[in-house]
Write an enzyme that holds these catalytic residues in place. Structure first.
Site, mmCIF file in Angstrom:
data_model
loop_
_atom_site.group_PDB
_atom_site.id
_atom_site.type_symbol
_atom_site.label_atom_id
_atom_site.label_comp_id
_atom_site.label_asym_id
_atom_site.label_seq_id
_atom_site.Cartn_x
_atom_site.Cartn_y
_atom_site.Cartn_z
ATOM 1 C CD1 TRP A 61 8.662 -1.721 3.773
ATOM 2 C CD2 TRP A 61 8.709 -1.719 1.543
ATOM 3 N NE1 TRP A 61 9.721 -0.951 3.395
ATOM 4 C CE2 TRP A 61 9.781 -0.925 2.038
ATOM 5 C CE3 TRP A 61 8.566 -1.868 0.163
ATOM 6 C CZ2 TRP A 61 10.683 -0.285 1.193
ATOM 7 C CZ3 TRP A 61 9.455 -1.221 -0.660
ATOM 8 C CH2 TRP A 61 10.506 -0.440 -0.158
ATOM 9 N NE ARG A 86 -1.722 1.549 3.628
ATOM 10 C CZ ARG A 86 -1.388 2.798 3.916
ATOM 11 N NH1 ARG A 86 -1.900 3.797 3.214
ATOM 12 N NH2 ARG A 86 -0.541 3.062 4.892
ATOM 13 C CG ASP A 117 -6.112 -2.902 8.972
ATOM 14 O OD1 ASP A 117 -6.963 -3.769 9.199
ATOM 15 O OD2 ASP A 117 -5.528 -2.285 9.878
ATOM 16 N NE ARG A 142 5.063 -9.466 3.085
ATOM 17 C CZ ARG A 142 4.544 -10.679 3.159
ATOM 18 N NH1 ARG A 142 5.287 -11.717 2.784
ATOM 19 N NH2 ARG A 142 3.327 -10.883 3.587
ATOM 20 N N GLY A 143 10.585 -8.309 0.683
ATOM 21 C CA GLY A 143 11.769 -8.083 -0.130
ATOM 22 C C GLY A 143 12.152 -6.624 -0.261
#
Length: 503
Positions: A189, A176, A284, A193-194
């Site tokens: 993020w 987002r 969310d 996460r990557g």
């Protein structure tokens, strides 16, 4: 032939699953309110062609049913999704084929990998219009604000692309983003996460992190990017496996990254490590406002490209059902063969939409030894990254229909002694959006063994299950029409008959 958002919209329209709306609508609150009502009714995808403050149309609710999600993946039914899962499971843990049919199946999968190799476009549609530096104005994009308490406008279906500054390995994810100014956005993020890992590496080397956001892409690529299964493939190759042909890519204009060539919009920029903006609050998937005034990485954009007459694709989170829940149901089918390969005793598993498609899992096993249900639950939590935040795992026997809540509740009620069959793992990594935990990012998990108990799990014999007499059942089948009952319409059962809905 390259796949793109426009072809998918055309496909929906041809099948009577798209509604064009010419009336003037406001991207602040109004579009989300209309879309949510349509989604709750299982209605068609929507294309708003007259959006206040923008020259561009907005597409939403395109993946609002499981059926349309299957179509996005070039499939007609959920059963085909499980076939895809079998293919991915074979790639994840390849085993030397022992029989001719296994050799043939593995050869087909390898051929699919070859077909899935990305292709490069020299004159990509996403570069039909190029805007740089002071020309960049994100306000021209008709971003929506779904809820009145949101901190601002958001991008929800943007493909966020970064690259490891050491290895050059790209990461593609769906995160987002919140609008901050005409040329800046914040990105949310998780630390695992990557993109977050790439930012930390860039910080260690004193470099800015290059980033590209592709918006308005083929929904199939979104599905692939939202599937963090541990297959040693690039996300582009993974998307090619999903769709049966390679993704068409294009080099960005100002950063060393590649994006889908058919993207409607592409935003190019950088993140300076340590530079943040105030992000949130936002509605969310838990059904609450989260991320209240958090510090999030700030992206500064210096280039925006787009197709001629671009279409803005969006969605929004919230208490299910939402589009993300429909996507999760489809992914559930893909995960099943992969999970079976990871945890051999699992026969089937189900992530209920009402539990946000990841907070609770029901798994069935072919029970063969005492303690097996607990072993299966523990293995489930570590099988795939997306199960890290699953709070509840209910394990039942293989003859229980895990997709029927009545059967699951019966199994829990009739086969569970809470003292013996419920176990809790305290202070494990937890979803930071989950307000139920005492500490943000740290919480417990519960396993429930709802299987039939065998010694030494119990020291007394289990009751004999009730069954109809097979001869009588066969006779009733033969005489059903004779009873005058053949013409009764025994389709969907009214939930009120069993007390599931209030009168």
């Amino acid at each position: 032939m390259a796949r793109d958002l426009r072809k998918f919209i055309q496909r929906l329209e041809e099948r009577g699953q798209l509604k064009r709306i010419q009336a003037l609508v406001d991207p602040k609150l109004e579009i989300a309110e209309i879309s949510d009502r349509m989604l709750q009714q299982g209605g068609p995808g929507l294309l708003f062609e007259n959006v206040k403050g923008s020259d561009y149309p907005v597409a939403v609710n395109l993946l609002g049913t499981v059926e349309r999600t299957c179509w996005a993946m070039n499939m007609e039914s959920q059963s085909e999704l499980e076939d895809l899962g079998k293919k991915l499971a074979m790639l994840q843990q390849p085993k030397p084929p022992k029989k001719l049919n296994q050799f043939i199946d593995f050869g087909k999968v390898l051929f699919d990998v070859v077909k899935a190799k990305p292709q490069r476009d020299l004159l990509p549609p996403c570069h039909q219009v190029v805007l740089k530096d002071e020309q960049v104005d994100l306000n021209k994009i008709p971003m929506i604000q779904p809820y009145i308490g949101d901190g601002g406008k958001v991008v929800t279906f943007g493909l966020v692309i970064t690259k490891d500054c050491e290895t050059g390995t790209p990461n593609v994810g769906v995160y987002r983003l919140q609008l901050q100014s005409k040329n800046t956005m914040t990105v949310q993020w998780l630390s695992v996460r990557g993109g977050a890992r790439h930012l930390r590496k860039a910080a260690e080397q004193g470099k800015k992190l290059e980033i590209a956001i592709a918006v308005g892409i083929d929904p199939l690529i979104i599905m692939a990017a939202a599937t963090p299964i541990p297959v040693d493939l690039s996300e582009w190759l993974f998307a090619g496996l999903y769709g049966g042909s390679g993704v068409h890519l294009a080099k960005c204009k100002t950063v060393d990254l590649e994006v889908p060539a058919q993207s409607e919009f592409v935003l190019e920029g950088t993140i300076t490590p340590g530079e943040t903006g105030v992000d949130g609050p936002f509605g969310d998937h838990m059904g609450y406002y989260g991320g209240i005034n958090e510090a999030a990485p700030l992206i500064r954009f210096h280039c925006m490209t787009h197709r001629k007459n671009p279409i803005y694709l969006t969605t929004f989170s919230g208490r299910p059902p939402k589009e993300e829940a429909m996507m999760a149901i489809a992914l559930n089918r893909i995960y099943t063969p992969i999970l079976r390969q990871q945890v051999s005793e699992i026969v089937d598993f189900f992530l209920p939409m009402e539990a946000l498609s990841y907070k609770a899992a029901v798994i069935s096993i072919d029970k063969a030894y005492p303690g097996q249900a607990r072993r299966a639950a523990l293995a489930f939590w570590s099988a795939l990254p997306q199960f890290t935040y699953t709070k509840f795992v209910i394990v039942v026997d293989k003859d229980v229909n895990i997709r029927d809540p009545r059967q699951v509740v019966w199994a829990v009620s009739s086969k569970v002694d809470p003292v013996r069959d419920v176990f809790i793992l305290p202070e494990t990594p937890f979803d930071t959006l989950d307000f139920a935990s005492a500490k943000i990012g740290l919480g417990g998990r519960m396993g429930i063994d709802a299987t039939t108990k065998i010694p030494p799990e119990t020291d007394h014999p289990w009751g004999e299950p009730l069954k109809a007499d097979p001869d009588v059942a066969a006779m009733v089948d033969r005489r059903w029409a004779e009873y005058g009952l053949a013409d009764l319409n025994l389709g969907e059962v009214d939930p009120n008959l069993f007390g599931y809905e209030m009168p």
